[in-house]
Design a protein around this motif. Sequence first.
Motif, short mmCIF file in Angstrom:
data_model
loop_
_atom_site.label_atom_id
_atom_site.label_comp_id
_atom_site.label_asym_id
_atom_site.label_seq_id
_atom_site.Cartn_x
_atom_site.Cartn_y
_atom_site.Cartn_z
N MET A 107 14.41 -5.26 30.06
CA MET A 107 13.83 -4.17 29.34
C MET A 107 14.88 -3.06 29.18
O MET A 107 15.51 -2.66 30.15
CB MET A 107 12.64 -3.63 30.12
N LYS A 108 15.04 -2.62 27.97
CA LYS A 108 16.06 -1.63 27.65
C LYS A 108 15.46 -0.22 27.73
O LYS A 108 14.39 0.03 27.19
CB LYS A 108 16.58 -1.92 26.24
N HIS A 109 16.17 0.71 28.41
CA HIS A 109 15.70 2.09 28.54
C HIS A 109 16.44 2.96 27.53
O HIS A 109 17.66 3.01 27.52
CB HIS A 109 15.98 2.59 29.96
N LYS A 110 15.69 3.65 26.68
CA LYS A 110 16.29 4.49 25.64
C LYS A 110 16.38 5.93 26.15
O LYS A 110 15.40 6.47 26.65
CB LYS A 110 15.43 4.43 24.38
N GLN A 111 17.55 6.51 26.03
CA GLN A 111 17.73 7.90 26.44
C GLN A 111 17.20 8.85 25.37
O GLN A 111 17.28 8.56 24.18
CB GLN A 111 19.21 8.20 26.68
N ALA A 112 16.69 9.98 25.83
CA ALA A 112 16.18 10.99 24.91
C ALA A 112 16.80 12.33 25.28
O ALA A 112 17.08 12.59 26.44
CB ALA A 112 14.67 11.07 24.99
N GLY A 113 16.99 13.17 24.33
CA GLY A 113 17.56 14.48 24.59
C GLY A 113 18.28 15.01 23.37
O GLY A 113 18.26 14.40 22.30
N MET A 114 18.93 16.14 23.56
CA MET A 114 19.63 16.78 22.45
C MET A 114 21.05 16.23 22.36
O MET A 114 21.71 16.00 23.37
CB MET A 114 19.71 18.29 22.68
N THR A 115 21.49 16.09 21.15
CA THR A 115 22.89 15.71 20.94
C THR A 115 23.73 16.99 20.99
O THR A 115 23.20 18.11 20.96
CB THR A 115 23.08 15.04 19.57
N LEU A 116 25.00 16.86 21.06
CA LEU A 116 25.89 18.00 21.09
C LEU A 116 25.76 18.83 19.82
O LEU A 116 25.73 20.05 19.85
CB LEU A 116 27.35 17.54 21.28
N THR A 117 25.61 18.16 18.70
CA THR A 117 25.47 18.86 17.41
C THR A 117 24.18 19.69 17.38
O THR A 117 24.20 20.85 16.96
CB THR A 117 25.46 17.85 16.25
N SER A 118 23.07 19.12 17.82
CA SER A 118 21.81 19.87 17.80
C SER A 118 21.86 21.01 18.81
O SER A 118 21.32 22.09 18.55
CB SER A 118 20.63 18.95 18.07
#
Length: 123
Positions: A1-12
């Motif tokens: 099972m693959k875990h997807k990271q969530a959060g702000m990118t450097l640009t945002s």
Amino acid sequence: MKHKQAGMTLTSFLMVLAVVGFGLYVGMKLFPMYQEFYAVKTSMKSLASEPGSSDPNKALELFFKRMDINSSESVTRDDIKFERIDGGVRMNVKYEVRRPLVGNLDIVGNFENSQELTGSSVD
């Protein structure tokens, strides 16, 4: 099972930082304007009970002494008008403050306040 990271990118994150920074910059330009207006209102209110303030010339002198103490430079004698009322005068102050923002853009504040001056004359 693959875990997807969530959060702000450097640009945002940089975009949010730029918006917050601009908001703080505008606030730093507006705060002194409103602080000065508060000083004008406070000075006018303190004049209301001052003996002899119902005389426009005396009221102007007392008002500008208070403004000198507050280091206020935006209000001029041309910005102050007096009108006769029962028991004294009404002092009306209406002035404009213009501060540069960015390039050829300015922040403009229009301020207006009135106060009835009914201080008894001391002879």
